[in-house]
Design a protein around this motif. Structure first.
Motif, PDB file in Angstrom:
ATOM      1  N   CYS A  10       0.839  -1.212   0.000  1.00 56.25           N
ATOM      2  CA  CYS A  10       0.000   0.000   0.000  1.00 56.25           C
ATOM      3  C   CYS A  10       0.866   1.251   0.000  1.00 56.25           C
ATOM      4  CB  CYS A  10      -0.921  -0.002   1.212  1.00 56.25           C
ATOM      5  SG  CYS A  10      -2.188  -1.279   1.211  1.00 56.25           S
ATOM      6  N   ALA A  11       1.945   1.216   0.773  1.00 54.83           N
ATOM      7  CA  ALA A  11       2.827   2.376   0.854  1.00 54.83           C
ATOM      8  C   ALA A  11       3.502   2.653  -0.482  1.00 54.83           C
ATOM      9  CB  ALA A  11       3.873   2.155   1.940  1.00 54.83           C
ATOM     10  N   ILE A  12       3.904   1.597  -1.204  1.00 52.19           N
ATOM     11  CA  ILE A  12       4.525   1.780  -2.520  1.00 52.19           C
ATOM     12  C   ILE A  12       3.542   2.446  -3.482  1.00 52.19           C
ATOM     13  CG2 ILE A  12       5.313   0.532  -4.563  1.00 52.19           C
ATOM     14  CD1 ILE A  12       6.714  -1.435  -2.721  1.00 52.19           C
ATOM     15  N   ALA A  13       2.289   2.017  -3.450  1.00 57.47           N
ATOM     16  CA  ALA A  13       1.279   2.606  -4.334  1.00 57.47           C
ATOM     17  C   ALA A  13       1.084   4.084  -4.025  1.00 57.47           C
ATOM     18  CB  ALA A  13      -0.041   1.855  -4.188  1.00 57.47           C
ATOM     19  N   LEU A  14       0.977   4.439  -2.739  1.00 60.40           N
ATOM     20  CA  LEU A  14       0.740   5.835  -2.362  1.00 60.40           C
ATOM     21  C   LEU A  14       1.965   6.701  -2.627  1.00 60.40           C
ATOM     22  CD1 LEU A  14      -1.269   5.297   0.927  1.00 60.40           C
ATOM     23  CD2 LEU A  14      -2.108   6.344  -1.164  1.00 60.40           C
ATOM     24  N   THR A  15       3.153   6.165  -2.351  1.00 61.52           N
ATOM     25  CA  THR A  15       4.363   6.933  -2.629  1.00 61.52           C
ATOM     26  C   THR A  15       4.527   7.134  -4.136  1.00 61.52           C
ATOM     27  OG1 THR A  15       5.377   5.936  -0.669  1.00 61.52           O
ATOM     28  CG2 THR A  15       6.834   7.067  -2.187  1.00 61.52           C
TER      29      THR A  15
END
Length: 478
Positions: A10-15
């Motif tokens: 999820c963090a990779i997608a948002l970043t």
């Protein structure tokens, strides 16, 4: 045991969304944006290496020892250094870096070097940060808590800096930064004390970065849709604290002659947009510790913390030369006015009126206008005195007025919608007509008015307003 990597994904997608947004704005030329870009890239590297290290630590026999060590070292070094980079980002954002002494900068760097990088460099021999037990599983060493301590120290310094310098931030910036710490700092504490195997801080940090990027400067509100740099509204938002607190800041007002802007926009949209990007990209590249603002109709404002004299000379030298795109060449007549906020100008309203006044050249080339003269001209506009209109502009307005009077009621209604800020794609629903009918009306409107784009139409309307002839425009319509 394999770590839960769902938060990392999820963090990779948002970043990734935050990185796309930053590049989409075309605003990564100044120092502020470059540091934030580095911070986001560091965060992306930390996320990817975290997933890789989670896999290699859970299945040590499936990967080479060198690759396993590399992923662990890169993750710890990059992820732990994010707090220091974010502190540096805040120092640049609050524009206090040029006022701090060198020994303070060295003190700020010491925890990063002594408690994060140095222990990691010695770990291959000391195994004090992490090591592998007899069963070849990953285990934290005592120096890991020193790394945590350095991260907490930088987070505390960031929070203290935000609170101490909150007068330099808008309310939205202040609240968003506090939310960022709540969403990233607290999960870090939870992980280190209660949930060492759940890297939940990754998700919240990326969410905080994306919220910070979106909430402080929404694209549609603060960035020009064509040039992707900050617009007039963003300038007011950024400079208001300097006027309120009477803090010194330099600004350079750059105005291309409105007559040449009319000629400029009379070309095809491809040519006019390309020239606008050429000019704004070059102006943006000049400011290292400030911003470039596109205030529409050929008016730009540069802000800087340094003496603007050399910057003005650079602009004058470039504007004296022609601009070339493909087989087209333009040479603009430009007015430059350096301003020192809180010294030359004390009111935001006065500064706004100084920026808004159009420049009509009387001679070719680049001219300097004093703050005093520009303020006097703005006062005349504020008191609704009719400005002296050059003959060429008067003739252009009369020609446009004659064409405006020949518009049919349907064409006039479409024109009014454009004047009130509606886009072409909105017209069919509002006017209850088909897209083909809108295109037909546009062709007739452009032909009768002698223009080639909606931007040129709005420039003419703005000129009628500023020249005190807006009533002539509406009284001559059918």
């Amino acid at each position: 045991m394999l770590y839960n990597i769902s938060f990392d994904i999820c963090a990779i997608a948002l970043t990734g969304m935050a990185l796309y947004t930053l590049f989409y704005r075309r605003n990564h030329h100044n120092r502020f944006s470059r540091i934030f870009l580095i911070l986001l890239l560091m965060h992306m590297v930390a996320l990817i290496t975290d997933i890789a290290s989670s896999f290699t630590n859970s299945y040590p026999s499936a990967t080479a020892p060198f690759f396993r060590d590399a992923m662990n070292y890169i993750f710890l070094a990059v992820h732990s250094s994010e707090a220091f980079v974010f502190l540096y980002f805040l120092i640049v954002d609050l524009e206090i870096g040029h006022t701090t002494h060198h020994y303070i900068n060295i003190l700020l760097l010491l925890p990063e070097c002594c408690f994060i990088l140095f222990p990691l460099l010695l770990n291959p021999w000391t195994h004090a940060v992490f090591y592998y037990d007899k069963t070849n599983h990953y285990v934290h060493g005592p120096m890991m808590y020193m790394i945590y301590g350095a991260v907490y120290l930088y987070l505390a310094l960031c929070l203290g800096l935000i609170i101490h310098k909150r007068e330099r931030l808008t309310q939205r910036q202040y609240r968003t930064l506090l939310y960022l710490f709540l969403l990233s700092g607290i999960p870090v504490l939870i992980q280190s004390l209660f949930m060492p195997h759940q890297l939940i801080e990754m998700y919240f940090q990326a969410l905080g970065f994306y919220g910070f990027l979106q909430l402080i400067n929404p694209i549609d509100q603060y960035y020009h849709p064509v040039t992707r740099i900050k617009n007039f509204q963003a300038m007011i938002n950024d400079l208001s604290p300097y006027f309120v607190n009477q803090t010194s800041m330099y600004a350079i007002i750059i105005k291309i002659s409105r007559l040449e802007v009319l000629s400029f926009f009379s070309q095809t949209s491809d040519i006019s947009h390309s020239y606008r990007l050429l000019i704004t990209d070059w102006l943006s590249s000049l400011v290292k510790r400030g911003h470039c603002y596109d205030c529409e109709y050929g008016i730009y404002v540069l802000t800087t913390t340094e003496d603007p004299l050399s910057l003005c000379q650079t602009i004058q030298a470039r504007m004296a030369s022609p601009w070339q795109y493909r087989h087209h060449t333009y040479q603009f007549s430009v007015q430059i006015t350096p301003v020192q906020i809180s010294e030359d100008i004390h009111s935001m309203d006065t500064f706004i009126h100084m920026v808004h006044i159009p420049y009509f050249h009387t001679k070719q080339g680049c001219v300097f206008q004093s703050v005093k003269d520009l303020a006097r001209e703005s006062k005349e506009f504020m008191t609704h005195q009719k400005p002296e209109i050059p003959y060429e502009l008067q003739e252009a307005l009369d020609t446009f007025l004659h064409g405006f009077a020949t518009l049919t009621p349907a064409e006039r209604s479409i024109t009014d919608l454009y004047i009130h800020g509606h886009e072409i794609r909105e017209i069919p629903d509002i006017a209850c007509i088909s897209v083909n009918t809108v295109k037909k009306h546009n062709k007739n409107i452009y032909h009768k008015l002698g223009i080639k784009s909606k931007e040129e139409l709005l420039i003419y309307v703005d000129l009628f307003q500023r020249c005190g002839r807006i009533q002539d425009l509406y009284s001559n319509a059918k």
